[in-house]
Design an enzyme around this catalytic site. Structure first.
Site, PDB file in Angstrom:
ATOM      1  N   ALA A  79       9.586   8.313   3.092  1.00  0.00           N
ATOM      2  CA  ALA A  79       8.214   7.772   3.675  1.00  0.00           C
ATOM      3  C   ALA A  79       8.527   6.429   4.282  1.00  0.00           C
ATOM      4  CB  ALA A  79       7.094   7.698   2.721  1.00  0.00           C
ATOM      5  N   PHE A  91       9.346   5.723   7.595  1.00  0.00           N
ATOM      6  CA  PHE A  91      10.357   5.900   8.741  1.00  0.00           C
ATOM      7  C   PHE A  91       9.550   6.460   9.848  1.00  0.00           C
ATOM      8  CE2 PHE A  91      13.454   7.274  11.764  1.00  0.00           C
ATOM      9  CZ  PHE A  91      14.373   6.181  11.574  1.00  0.00           C
ATOM     10  N   THR A 101       3.376   6.274   4.779  1.00  0.00           N
ATOM     11  CA  THR A 101       2.069   6.364   4.030  1.00  0.00           C
ATOM     12  C   THR A 101       1.043   6.269   5.171  1.00  0.00           C
ATOM     13  OG1 THR A 101       2.980   5.469   1.877  1.00  0.00           O
ATOM     14  CG2 THR A 101       0.692   5.545   2.325  1.00  0.00           C
ATOM     15  N   ASN A 147      10.498  -5.486   3.774  1.00  0.00           N
ATOM     16  CA  ASN A 147       9.247  -5.284   4.664  1.00  0.00           C
ATOM     17  C   ASN A 147       8.238  -5.626   4.123  1.00  0.00           C
ATOM     18  OD1 ASN A 147       7.371  -2.742   4.256  1.00  0.00           O
ATOM     19  ND2 ASN A 147       9.456  -2.171   3.224  1.00  0.00           N
ATOM     20  N   ARG A 148       6.999  -6.035   4.594  1.00  0.00           N
ATOM     21  CA  ARG A 148       5.963  -5.976   4.092  1.00  0.00           C
ATOM     22  C   ARG A 148       4.824  -5.315   5.379  1.00  0.00           C
ATOM     23  NH1 ARG A 148       7.340 -11.743   4.985  1.00  0.00           N
ATOM     24  NH2 ARG A 148       6.755 -12.530   6.871  1.00  0.00           N
ATOM     25  N   MET A 149       5.190  -4.189   5.801  1.00  0.00           N
ATOM     26  CA  MET A 149       4.276  -3.458   6.547  1.00  0.00           C
ATOM     27  C   MET A 149       2.757  -3.272   6.195  1.00  0.00           C
ATOM     28  SD  MET A 149       6.882  -2.967   8.796  1.00  0.00           S
ATOM     29  CE  MET A 149       6.379  -1.908  10.145  1.00  0.00           C
ATOM     30  N   PHE A 182       1.026  -0.607   5.095  1.00  0.00           N
ATOM     31  CA  PHE A 182       0.338   0.804   5.457  1.00  0.00           C
ATOM     32  C   PHE A 182       0.051   0.716   6.704  1.00  0.00           C
ATOM     33  CE2 PHE A 182      -0.649   2.094   0.759  1.00  0.00           C
ATOM     34  CZ  PHE A 182       0.750   2.183   0.374  1.00  0.00           C
ATOM     35  N   ASN A 217       2.824  11.475   2.399  1.00  0.00           N
ATOM     36  CA  ASN A 217       2.528  10.375   1.530  1.00  0.00           C
ATOM     37  C   ASN A 217       1.158   9.791   1.580  1.00  0.00           C
ATOM     38  OD1 ASN A 217       3.151   7.457   0.403  1.00  0.00           O
ATOM     39  ND2 ASN A 217       5.026   8.011   0.028  1.00  0.00           N
ATOM     40  N   SER A 269       3.780   0.567  -3.520  1.00  0.00           N
ATOM     41  CA  SER A 269       3.989  -0.351  -2.495  1.00  0.00           C
ATOM     42  C   SER A 269       3.476  -1.830  -2.930  1.00  0.00           C
ATOM     43  CB  SER A 269       3.316   0.061  -1.326  1.00  0.00           C
ATOM     44  OG  SER A 269       3.542  -1.107  -0.376  1.00  0.00           O
ATOM     45  N   ASN A 324       3.363  -4.197  -0.897  1.00  0.00           N
ATOM     46  CA  ASN A 324       2.553  -4.761   0.612  1.00  0.00           C
ATOM     47  C   ASN A 324       0.974  -4.765   0.604  1.00  0.00           C
ATOM     48  OD1 ASN A 324       5.329  -5.510   0.954  1.00  0.00           O
ATOM     49  ND2 ASN A 324       5.868  -3.673   1.695  1.00  0.00           N
ATOM     50  N   THR A 325       0.286  -3.972  -0.330  1.00  0.00           N
ATOM     51  CA  THR A 325      -1.033  -3.787  -0.272  1.00  0.00           C
ATOM     52  C   THR A 325      -1.531  -4.455  -1.395  1.00  0.00           C
ATOM     53  OG1 THR A 325      -1.085  -1.518   0.973  1.00  0.00           O
ATOM     54  CG2 THR A 325      -2.814  -2.314  -0.052  1.00  0.00           C
ATOM     55  N   LYS A 351       5.041   8.385  -6.575  1.00  0.00           N
ATOM     56  CA  LYS A 351       6.115   7.542  -6.371  1.00  0.00           C
ATOM     57  C   LYS A 351       5.868   6.227  -7.080  1.00  0.00           C
ATOM     58  CE  LYS A 351       8.835   5.888  -2.398  1.00  0.00           C
ATOM     59  NZ  LYS A 351       9.165   6.031  -1.075  1.00  0.00           N
ATOM     60  N   ASN A 376      10.481   3.327  -5.383  1.00  0.00           N
ATOM     61  CA  ASN A 376       9.937   2.521  -4.308  1.00  0.00           C
ATOM     62  C   ASN A 376      10.833   1.397  -4.026  1.00  0.00           C
ATOM     63  OD1 ASN A 376       8.310   1.751  -1.838  1.00  0.00           O
ATOM     64  ND2 ASN A 376       6.481   2.590  -2.754  1.00  0.00           N
ATOM     65  N   THR A 377      10.455   0.351  -3.132  1.00  0.00           N
ATOM     66  CA  THR A 377      10.972  -0.826  -2.841  1.00  0.00           C
ATOM     67  C   THR A 377      10.834  -1.895  -3.813  1.00  0.00           C
ATOM     68  OG1 THR A 377       9.157  -1.872  -1.634  1.00  0.00           O
ATOM     69  CG2 THR A 377      11.102  -0.796  -0.299  1.00  0.00           C
ATOM     70  N   THR A 404      17.088   3.090   4.132  1.00  0.00           N
ATOM     71  CA  THR A 404      17.867   1.962   4.590  1.00  0.00           C
ATOM     72  C   THR A 404      19.151   2.410   4.839  1.00  0.00           C
ATOM     73  OG1 THR A 404      16.125   0.479   3.380  1.00  0.00           O
ATOM     74  CG2 THR A 404      18.249  -0.392   4.282  1.00  0.00           C
TER      75      THR A 404
END
Length: 342
Positions: A67, A69, A91, A116-118, A120, A147, A183, A185-186, A221, A250-251, A324
């Site tokens: 997930a 990509f 996600t 990355n800190r996209m 979601f 996801n 994640s 990043n949230t 995950k 995950n990362t 990656t």
């Protein structure tokens, strides 16, 4: 071929290049004469010995796309034609959201890694559901994972309702679900990995799953940063809730042992790529051995070669996913792994 163009791609912003490449891949697949045949002939490896049956699903090979990509399910067919045995989208969240401010993705070439800190960023579950409905009408054989996550502004005490909305909306158009609570990043999301809220979330989804004539495998995950005690909790949670399995991992928020400069290392976000190879394999092995292989594990994190994939499988994974490594090594990596396993 990819080795020739990769240095050019790496001169530009990672997120912009990503969108540029996948849009042209989709165009080549959809509109170029014989585009689908060219992609399959160049990359797809189909051997009977590669097939896997996991969670009651039949995978043409054990190499999937992780997930992140394809966040909106826009490129599934083209990615499948590159040789992936399954594609995980998302996600996705109930409502569209822009994600975090740009720039939000950074390459660490010295470490063969990404940060990355996209956050979601996605177009919302309704858009994805409609897109996947059209895909499944044409290609019911492509295995798609959904996801799912929560919107940034949804407080944790209401998070379960976000997951329910995504679960219900995607139920008819995905083959399995992944609950993403790992994640970094949230804000506050990883707090949902704690035993009590996680049990509540997974049990709620399982009850909805059992209300349908057809149930979907639900996977969890997890982060690579969990302690052994927390991993023990994960094993117990999987057994008690009866979910289908785990995706590890995950990362990471860790930055140990990186060669890249301090500025890059200091960027906030999740680290992926080769620095994660060892830790993700350790988590897979721990879960597999401590649970006595009680549930299937999808291994992801730092797979940049066929040997890396084999290590994950030898540690206890039944399937693997790329992200990656796919960016650094190109689509030939899928073929290399499949040929080595065959």
């Amino acid at each position: 071929m990819y080795r020739l163009v990769k240095p050019i791609f790496f001169k530009f912003d990672p997120e912009n290049v990503h969108h540029f490449v996948v849009k042209r891949l989709k165009w080549f697949n959809d509109f170029f004469p014989f585009g689908k045949s060219v992609l399959r002939g160049s990359f797809d490896v189909s051997f009977k010995g590669l097939e896997r049956e996991v969670f009651g699903l039949k995978f043409k090979n054990p190499v999937g796309l992780a997930a992140g990509f394809d966040k909106n399910g826009e490129y599934v067919e083209a990615l499948s034609n590159l040789g992936f045995g399954f594609v995980e989208v998302g996600t996705v969240t109930p409502l569209p959201q822009p994600g975090n401010d740009k720039p939000r993705m950074f390459r660490l070439p010295e470490d063969a890694a990404l940060i990355n800190r996209m956050g979601f960023n996605n177009k919302g579950v309704d858009t994805m559901a409609e897109r996947l409905r059209l895909l499944k009408d044409r290609h019911p054989d492509i295995i798609v994972g959904g996801n799912i996550g929560k919107n940034k502004n949804t407080p944790n005490e209401d998070a379960v309702y976000d997951y329910i909305k995504c679960f219900d909306r995607l139920f008819d158009v995905v083959d399995y679900f992944v609950v993403n609570v790992s994640s970094p990043n949230t804000p506050g999301l990883r707090a949902l990995q704690e035993k009590e809220p996680l049990m509540e979330l997974l049990n709620t989804l399982q009850k909805r799953n059992c209300k349908n004539n057809i149930s979907r495998p639900i996977l969890l995950k997890i982060a690579p940063d969990l302690t052994d005690e927390q991993l023990d909790d994960i094993i117990e949670i999987v057994k008690e809730t009866g979910i289908a399995g785990v995706i590890a991992t995950n990362t990471t928020i860790g930055r140990d042992g990186l060669y890249s400069g301090e500025k890059l290392k200091g960027e906030m976000g999740g680290l992926s790529g080769k620095p994660l190879t060892k830790r993700s394999t350790e988590v897979i092995r721990y879960l597999s051995e401590k649970s006595n292989q009680a549930f299937p594990i999808i291994g992801v994190g730092g797979i940049h070669s066929a040997e890396d994939a084999k290590e994950k499988l030898d540690a206890g994974a039944v399937l693997v996913q790329l992200y990656t490594g796919f960016i650094y090594e190109g689509p030939g990596l899928i073929k290399d792994i499949c040929k080595s396993l065959a």
